[in-house]
Motif scaffolding. Structure first.
Motif, short mmCIF file in Angstrom:
data_model
loop_
_atom_site.label_atom_id
_atom_site.label_comp_id
_atom_site.label_asym_id
_atom_site.label_seq_id
_atom_site.Cartn_x
_atom_site.Cartn_y
_atom_site.Cartn_z
N ARG A 206 0.83 -1.20 0.00
CA ARG A 206 0.00 0.00 0.00
C ARG A 206 0.87 1.26 0.00
NH1 ARG A 206 -4.90 1.70 4.11
NH2 ARG A 206 -5.51 3.52 2.92
N ASP B 252 2.50 1.68 -3.41
CA ASP B 252 1.51 2.08 -4.41
C ASP B 252 1.13 3.56 -4.23
OD1 ASP B 252 -0.03 1.47 -6.69
OD2 ASP B 252 -1.80 1.11 -5.46
N TYR B 253 1.10 4.00 -2.99
CA TYR B 253 0.86 5.43 -2.75
C TYR B 253 1.98 6.28 -3.35
CZ TYR B 253 1.07 9.99 -0.87
OH TYR B 253 1.20 11.35 -0.79
N ARG C 65 3.94 5.59 -5.74
CA ARG C 65 3.80 5.53 -7.20
C ARG C 65 2.74 6.51 -7.68
NH1 ARG C 65 0.08 4.25 -10.38
NH2 ARG C 65 -1.20 3.51 -8.67
N SER C 66 1.58 6.47 -7.05
CA SER C 66 0.48 7.33 -7.51
C SER C 66 0.76 8.80 -7.24
CB SER C 66 -0.84 6.90 -6.86
OG SER C 66 -0.82 7.18 -5.48
N ARG D 256 -1.81 -4.14 -7.99
CA ARG D 256 -1.02 -3.14 -7.28
C ARG D 256 0.47 -3.47 -7.35
NH1 ARG D 256 -2.54 -2.16 -1.64
NH2 ARG D 256 -2.68 -4.41 -1.49
N ARG E 211 1.85 -2.62 -10.81
CA ARG E 211 2.00 -1.16 -10.96
C ARG E 211 3.24 -0.68 -10.23
NH1 ARG E 211 -4.07 0.94 -9.72
NH2 ARG E 211 -3.28 0.52 -7.63
N VAL E 212 3.46 -1.18 -9.02
CA VAL E 212 4.64 -0.78 -8.23
C VAL E 212 5.92 -1.20 -8.94
CG1 VAL E 212 5.92 -1.35 -6.11
CG2 VAL E 212 3.52 -0.61 -5.99
N TRP F 202 6.53 1.04 -11.89
CA TRP F 202 6.99 2.34 -11.39
C TRP F 202 8.46 2.28 -11.02
CZ3 TRP F 202 7.99 2.72 -5.95
CH2 TRP F 202 8.31 3.99 -5.48
#
Length: 119
Positions: A46, A49-50, A52-53, A107, A110-111, A114
């Motif tokens: 989490r 992923d934060y 990254r976003s 997730r 995506r990480v 990134w």
């Protein structure tokens, strides 16, 4: 608001997403177990992923945490649901613990993207 967000990001990064500054120990072993939905709980996936976003550039301080993500990938390229929380949800979006999780897999991918494209 931006200042608070940047301070919080730096707080996580200084601790390599999971370690105590004073002892170097993992703060909470549950942070190494990936869940979905996370509701109000934190875990390394989490946190990554934060970052990254939020468009944070990955540096060496996320290396250990990203390594943990890589290590948890199964032979079929998926990540398991490891830590279901007893929090109330309106409907189940996942299966049972130990089984592949489509949300954790999304997730994690995506990480890793990134990390690999910016590192």
């Amino acid at each position: 608001m931006t200042e608070a967000r940047v301070r919080a990001q730096e707080y996580l990064l200084e601790r390599r997403m999971l370690r105590s500054l004073s002892s170097g120990e993992v703060i909470d072993p549950n942070w190494t177990r990936f869940s979905f939905p996370t509701t109000w709980h934190y875990d390394v996936l989490r946190g990554l992923d934060y970052l990254r976003s939020a468009g944070v550039e990955p540096d060496e301080r996320v290396t250990e945490a990203v390594g943990l993500v890589v290590k948890k990938q199964d032979q079929n390229g998926k990540w398991p649901l490891e830590n279901s929380h007893p929090d109330r949800v309106h409907f189940d979006m996942e299966g049972v613990e130990g089984e592949p999780s489509r949300w954790n897999t999304l997730r994690a991918l995506r990480v890793l993207d990134w990390y690999s494209t910016r590192h």
